[in-house]
Write a protein that holds these residues in place. Structure first.
Motif, PDB file in Angstrom:
ATOM      1  N   THR A  58       0.894  -1.258  -0.083  1.00  0.00           N
ATOM      2  CA  THR A  58       0.008  -0.018  -0.043  1.00  0.00           C
ATOM      3  C   THR A  58       1.032   1.204  -0.027  1.00  0.00           C
ATOM      4  O   THR A  58       0.649   2.264  -0.677  1.00  0.00           O
ATOM      5  CB  THR A  58      -0.966   0.041   1.275  1.00  0.00           C
ATOM      6  OG1 THR A  58      -1.757  -1.109   1.006  1.00  0.00           O
ATOM      7  CG2 THR A  58      -2.028   1.367   1.349  1.00  0.00           C
ATOM      8  N   ARG A  59       1.953   1.295   0.801  1.00  0.00           N
ATOM      9  CA  ARG A  59       2.693   2.558   0.865  1.00  0.00           C
ATOM     10  C   ARG A  59       3.669   2.681  -0.446  1.00  0.00           C
ATOM     11  O   ARG A  59       3.629   3.761  -0.930  1.00  0.00           O
ATOM     12  CB  ARG A  59       4.080   2.303   2.034  1.00  0.00           C
ATOM     13  CG  ARG A  59       3.125   2.261   3.435  1.00  0.00           C
ATOM     14  CD  ARG A  59       2.609   3.488   3.752  1.00  0.00           C
ATOM     15  NE  ARG A  59       3.658   4.474   3.768  1.00  0.00           N
ATOM     16  CZ  ARG A  59       3.410   5.965   3.815  1.00  0.00           C
ATOM     17  NH1 ARG A  59       2.213   6.255   3.690  1.00  0.00           N
ATOM     18  NH2 ARG A  59       4.303   6.702   3.629  1.00  0.00           N
ATOM     19  N   ALA A  60       4.068   1.660  -1.020  1.00  0.00           N
ATOM     20  CA  ALA A  60       4.662   1.433  -2.462  1.00  0.00           C
ATOM     21  C   ALA A  60       3.853   2.004  -3.332  1.00  0.00           C
ATOM     22  O   ALA A  60       4.007   2.912  -4.453  1.00  0.00           O
ATOM     23  CB  ALA A  60       5.286   0.384  -2.943  1.00  0.00           C
ATOM     24  N   ALA A  61       2.554   1.509  -3.405  1.00  0.00           N
ATOM     25  CA  ALA A  61       1.519   2.135  -4.480  1.00  0.00           C
ATOM     26  C   ALA A  61       0.972   3.500  -4.342  1.00  0.00           C
ATOM     27  O   ALA A  61       0.879   4.210  -5.353  1.00  0.00           O
ATOM     28  CB  ALA A  61       0.205   1.146  -4.444  1.00  0.00           C
ATOM     29  N   ALA A  62       0.991   3.997  -3.097  1.00  0.00           N
ATOM     30  CA  ALA A  62       0.830   5.310  -2.802  1.00  0.00           C
ATOM     31  C   ALA A  62       1.820   6.303  -3.259  1.00  0.00           C
ATOM     32  O   ALA A  62       1.716   7.391  -3.618  1.00  0.00           O
ATOM     33  CB  ALA A  62       0.582   5.671  -1.104  1.00  0.00           C
ATOM     34  N   ALA A  63       3.188   5.685  -3.536  1.00  0.00           N
ATOM     35  CA  ALA A  63       4.281   6.578  -4.226  1.00  0.00           C
ATOM     36  C   ALA A  63       4.233   6.499  -5.504  1.00  0.00           C
ATOM     37  O   ALA A  63       5.066   6.912  -6.379  1.00  0.00           O
ATOM     38  CB  ALA A  63       5.431   5.928  -3.533  1.00  0.00           C
ATOM     39  N   SER A  64       3.227   5.855  -6.188  1.00  0.00           N
ATOM     40  CA  SER A  64       2.947   5.834  -7.512  1.00  0.00           C
ATOM     41  C   SER A  64       3.945   4.869  -8.170  1.00  0.00           C
ATOM     42  O   SER A  64       4.167   5.076  -9.580  1.00  0.00           O
ATOM     43  CB  SER A  64       2.770   7.094  -8.279  1.00  0.00           C
ATOM     44  OG  SER A  64       1.825   8.063  -7.763  1.00  0.00           O
TER      45      SER A  64
END
Length: 298
Positions: A148-154
């Motif tokens: 989720t954190r990595a996805a939030a960083a696009s």
């Protein structure tokens, strides 16, 4: 996974001499101007003296073969010197090099350090490993939080992997993962973002192997979509679209896309003019207990 081409311009606190700071900055300017040999010549004495940023920059030069012959071993050695001084980007790059060389046991402590400090590439790899439980133990809550954190960083591959995780991880564990991701966001000491290429697309069931190509940078000029799920067949995607679009007014004027990616069919909707607009739509959709993430248009 590409290691990245960022060059750090921040002076290490341990070296206070103004001339050293000027040399570090002059090296950055020379690098940006394409004079890589001069940049390396300016950084090498600082790196030898123990300046972590200069050590990291030399690692980049050897990794890419700019200003010096390409030398993966020298790149790894300079990354390690900087990583041992708690340099966040060096920790990530060193871990990724070990990982792609097959030394997963040696890589994981460094990748974990980098993931804890907010590096999305490290979060993607650690999240994949925890999802697979290879090596054990499997931890789906933490895997979902990191992805989720990595996805939030696009990071596009993290967005895709997160959508696929939705197919396997029970709702209660996903909710715990989202809560943990929020805690990570509050507590992380994030490194400066690197204009690094993302890791290759891979199912969370398959170990993610970093590639070795140079970073390509983020694409420009594209719009945004929201991704609403990933399915084994297009019919399920179409049914979900009818359900969500009927319930959410923000999607009333949007087109939906059924995107085939190997054995997976992804449901996306858009276009949106900005990532903020896509995230705003996702926020409303998530309130209906549907997963949703902003993604770049292909």
């Amino acid at each position: 996974m590409a290691i990245g081409t960022a060059i750090v311009a921040v002076m290490a606190p341990a070296v206070a001499a103004a001339s050293a700071a000027e040399d570090l900055q002059a090296g950055v300017a020379a690098w940006k101007a394409g004079d890589h040999a001069r940049a390396v010549a300016l950084w090498r004495p600082l790196a030898t003296a123990g300046v972590a940023d200069a050590q990291f920059n030399l690692g980049q030069a050897y990794r890419l073969g700019r200003g010096v012959p390409a030398d993966p071993r020298a790149a790894r050695d300079w990354y390690l010197k900087a990583a041992q001084q708690n340099h966040a980007q060096a920790q990530a790059n060193y871990g990724l090099l070990l990982y792609e060389d097959g030394d997963r046991a040696g890589a994981m402590p460094w990748l974990q350090k980098a993931a804890d400090r907010g590096d999305p590439r490290a979060q993607y790899v650690v999240g994949t490993v925890l999802f697979n439980g290879d090596p054990p133990p499997r931890d789906w809550v933490r895997a979902y939080a990191l992805m989720t954190r990595a996805a939030a960083a696009s990071l596009p591959q993290a967005v895709a992997s997160l959508a696929e995780m939705d197919r396997y991880i029970p709702l209660d564990q996903r909710q715990q993962g989202i809560a943990l991701a929020r805690e990570m966001g509050r507590g992380a000491t994030a490194a400066k973002p690197l204009p690094a290429a993302a890791p290759p697309t891979a199912s969370p069931r398959t170990a993610a192997t970093p590639a070795s190509s140079p970073a390509s940078g983020k694409a420009k000029g594209r719009g945004w979509r929201v991704q609403l799920g990933a399915f084994g067949d297009a019919d399920r995607a179409e049914r979900l679209w009818r359900q969500i679009s009927a319930a959410d007014a923000s999607l009333a004027d949007k087109q939906h896309y059924v995107v085939k990616a190997g054995s997976v069919t992804r449901l996306q909707a858009g276009p949106f003019g900005s990532s903020a607009a896509a995230e705003q739509a996702c926020a409303a959709i998530r309130r209906q207990d549907h997963p949703c993430f902003a993604v770049r248009e292909p």
